[in-house]
Design a protein around this motif. Structure first.
Motif, short mmCIF file in Angstrom:
data_model
loop_
_atom_site.label_atom_id
_atom_site.label_comp_id
_atom_site.label_asym_id
_atom_site.label_seq_id
_atom_site.Cartn_x
_atom_site.Cartn_y
_atom_site.Cartn_z
N ASN A 152 0.86 -1.18 0.00
CA ASN A 152 0.00 0.00 0.00
C ASN A 152 0.89 1.23 0.00
OD1 ASN A 152 -2.54 -1.43 0.31
ND2 ASN A 152 -1.81 -1.93 2.36
N ARG B 142 -3.14 1.48 10.10
CA ARG B 142 -3.30 0.33 9.21
C ARG B 142 -2.84 -0.95 9.88
NH1 ARG B 142 -2.93 1.26 3.02
NH2 ARG B 142 -4.15 3.16 2.80
N HIS C 298 0.49 4.68 9.29
CA HIS C 298 1.00 3.31 9.32
C HIS C 298 0.43 2.56 10.53
CE1 HIS C 298 4.72 0.46 9.58
NE2 HIS C 298 3.70 -0.12 9.04
N GLU D 24 -4.01 6.60 0.65
CA GLU D 24 -4.42 7.42 1.79
C GLU D 24 -3.36 8.48 2.05
OE1 GLU D 24 -6.07 6.82 6.38
OE2 GLU D 24 -5.01 5.19 5.37
#
Length: 297
Positions: free
Chosen positions: A5, A295, A292, A81
């Motif tokens: 990602n 997530r 981070h 994002e």
């Protein structure tokens, strides 16, 4: 099987706009964050705001063009994002809300104006995620920006006190610091020095990062106030051009580094904190650390 990602962070500061893209590489048991791209654009919004009270048409145009460029880069890198924050200059600009509306219309990027204390908290997130996180548990975090200086005291890994002062490098260069703000800064630092003993300074901001490199120090290696004073005295004796030529400083760094180092030295003296650690983290690193962590949870 691995998945990747991509996240991004933007910091619209008084001296520059910083843009960081990172990829999160996921495996079955770990998530690693890797820097992909970093850009710094010296727009210097503070030069307008701290003297005229608003962002000029020229800097407004430069800022919008930079944000449009960042928007294209996020699409190119497949950013899923992002978070964009604006600090001191945008907080104080009379036309700040109008400028942010224009940025959103032209680039699609939504920017949030954050307080000085929010800024310090975000940078702290970057610090505790770094290799030297233990150093932050009992420390005096000092972040010197173009428009403001944030001072946060951590004891046992928790915030004991936090202060935001209208004292920054661009503001000082433009002779736009109010006498009362200078006095408040010194008064509060003296109180901190008397109340907390033995705290080490954690320094953040582009200028202390550059000072660390000029002193040939590794990331996380201690810098003494004596070493910083010697560097400050050397740079201060030189002309703007000599700093660029002799120390290979960029023009946007050669002027602001002087008031920045002066602020750090003043903090060191008044707070009786003779050593500084520079983890080389800033607001964009903190934003990435927060995205981070979200997530990974």
């Amino acid at each position: 099987m691995r998945d990747m990602n991509t996240i991004a962070a933007l910091d619209i500061g008084s001296n520059a706009v910083r843009f960081l893209i990172c990829s999160i590489e996921e495996s079955s048991d770990t998530k690693k964050c890797r820097k992909v791209a970093f850009l710094r654009v010296p727009v210097r919004l503070g030069e307008d705001v701290f003297t005229e009270g608003e962002i000029s048409a020229r800097r407004r145009m430069l800022l919008c063009e930079a944000m449009q460029g960042f928007s294209h880069l996020m699409k190119t890198f497949g950013v899923s994002e992002y978070r964009a924050c604006a600090t001191s200059s945008m907080r104080e600009a009379k036309n700040g809300a109008e400028v942010l509306d224009e940025i959103r219309e032209k680039s699609g990027i939504q920017v949030k104006v954050i307080s000085g204390l929010e800024e310090a908290e975000i940078i702290y997130a970057a610090g505790v995620s770094s290799a030297g996180s233990e150093n932050w548990k009992d420390s005096l975090h000092v972040d010197v920006g173009g428009g403001s200086t944030e001072v946060v005291i951590y004891t046992g890994g928790r915030v004991a006190e936090s202060h935001s002062f209208r004292l920054g490098t661009v503001r000082i260069l433009k002779d736009a610091v109010e006498k009362g703000d200078k006095e408040l800064f010194k008064k509060e630092l003296k109180k901190i020095g008397e109340k907390y003993r033995g705290l080490r300074i954690i320094g953040s901001g582009g200028n202390i990062n550059k000072a660390q490199k000029l002193l040939n120090k590794r990331v996380g290696e201690l810098i003494s106030a004596v070493e910083l004073r010697m560097l400050y005295d050397t740079l201060k004796k030189m002309t703007f051009e000599e700093r660029i030529n002799n120390f290979k400083l960029n023009p946007y760094r050669a002027d602001v580094i002087i008031p920045a180092l002066k602020i750090f030295l003043l903090v060191s003296k008044l707070c009786c904190a003779p050593t500084i650690i520079v983890p080389q983290v800033g607001l964009v690193d903190g934003i990435i650390a927060m995205l981070h962590a979200k997530r990974s949870s």
